[in-house]
Design a protein around this motif. Structure first.
Motif, short mmCIF file in Angstrom:
data_model
loop_
_atom_site.label_atom_id
_atom_site.label_comp_id
_atom_site.label_asym_id
_atom_site.label_seq_id
_atom_site.Cartn_x
_atom_site.Cartn_y
_atom_site.Cartn_z
N ARG A 42 0.84 -1.19 0.00
CA ARG A 42 0.00 0.00 0.00
C ARG A 42 0.87 1.24 0.00
O ARG A 42 2.02 1.21 0.43
N SER A 45 -0.51 7.31 -4.48
CA SER A 45 -0.23 7.33 -5.91
C SER A 45 1.16 7.92 -6.15
O SER A 45 1.50 8.94 -5.55
N GLU A 172 -3.19 -3.70 -8.38
CA GLU A 172 -4.57 -3.22 -8.27
C GLU A 172 -5.52 -4.07 -9.08
O GLU A 172 -6.24 -3.56 -9.94
N THR A 203 -2.73 -2.83 -3.52
CA THR A 203 -4.15 -2.51 -3.32
C THR A 203 -4.33 -1.20 -2.58
O THR A 203 -3.53 -0.83 -1.73
N HIS A 204 -5.39 -0.50 -2.97
CA HIS A 204 -5.74 0.73 -2.25
C HIS A 204 -6.79 0.46 -1.18
O HIS A 204 -7.13 1.32 -0.39
N GLU A 205 -7.33 -0.74 -1.21
CA GLU A 205 -8.45 -1.09 -0.33
C GLU A 205 -7.95 -1.63 1.00
O GLU A 205 -7.46 -2.75 1.04
#
Ligand SMILES: Nc1ncnc2c1ncn2[C@@H]1O[C@H](COP(=O)(O)OP(=O)(O)OP(=O)(O)O)[C@@H](O)[C@H]1O
Ligand SMILES: [Mg+2]
Length: 241
Positions: A42, A45, A172, A203-205
């Protein structure tokens, strides 16, 4: 005894450009992933997540340091050997998918297996089984531009998982998916790890991190923190009320 790592980054750094346009995308990063481990990455950006994956998959050579896959340093391999290792041992889900537009879904999935010497009929059977697993048997003979973004994404995931890949790198992979389908993809990656593969997942989640054994945080091209699943996790109280 701990098993030999499937992936090892030893102080791997990456610099793009030169002079005024020089960007240090990754400072010496060290990371080791054992068989069976799922590691989430993680970071904001531009922090260097895709760069890390490119180096791990041998798509790009590090400017400094070394990358080893299944104990072999990628810098010591010829272009041909590297291409073979990428085809055989590494499954890659690209952030921008990279499906071949002139091939159907089944043909896209079968391609790496065929390049690796599998018979066409066998590769197609495997591709159809992979599509079945992700619930997309019906798009087998459609071209990428005849599929939704989420369907394309799942086809790209199936392509990365066919065959005996021991290292799965996913950038992603759930971006275009609804949460239920996204969880299904995570479940597939987890199952592949449980069967002995090593997975590195960008992942951004935050909730996807729950599927991982470890979470690595990157900031400005440096690994700044690592947590293991057993470490206390910040609880979102809002979600409990
Ligand atoms: N080919 C390239 N040439 C020059 N600079 C690049 C190149 N690829 C990446 N960069 C730069 O390197 C840094 C890290 O980029 P990278 O793509 O690894 O970030 P990221 O964490 O994957 O971001 P995102 O979450 O937006 O995908 C950024 O500053 C980016 O602009
Ligand atoms: Mg990226």
């Amino acid at each position: 005894m701990t098993a030999n790592p499937v992936l090892e980054l030893r102080n791997a750094g990456k610099v793009y450009g030169a002079g005024a346009t020089l960007v240090t995308a990754l400072h010496g990063a060290s990371l080791s992933i054992a068989p069976g481990e799922l590691v989430a990455v993680r970071g904001a950006s531009g922090s260097g997540k895709s760069t890390l994956l490119h180096l791990a998959g041998g798509l790009d050579a590090p400017s400094t340091g070394d990358v080893l896959v299944e104990g072999r340093s990628l810098s010591g391999l010829s272009r041909k050997e590297l291409a073979r290792l990428r085809r055989r041992s590494v499954g890659y889900v690209f952030q921008d998918l990279n499906l071949v537009p002139s091939l159907t879904a089944a043909e896209n999935i079968a391609l790496p297996r065929e390049l690796d010497g599998a018979r066409a009929a066998e590769a197609r059977t495997e591709a159809l089984a992979a599509l079945e697993e992700i619930g997309l048997r019906e798009v087998a003979d459609r071209f990428p531009d005849e599929m939704s973004g989420g369907q394309q994404q799942r086809v790209a995931i199936a392509r990365a998982l066919v065959g005996p890949r021991r290292l799965v790198l996913a950038d992603e992979p759930t971006g275009a998916l609804d949460s239920e389908t996204g969880e299904g993809v995570l479940r597939m990656l987890r199952a592949r790890c449980n069967a002995g593969a090593a997975c590195l997942l960008v992942t951004h989640e935050p909730r996807h991190s729950a599927w991982a054994d470890r979470v690595v945080f990157i900031s400005d091209g440096a690994i700044v923190d690592e947590t293991t699943a057993s470490a206390p996790v910040a609880v979102d109280l809002g979600a409990l009320t």
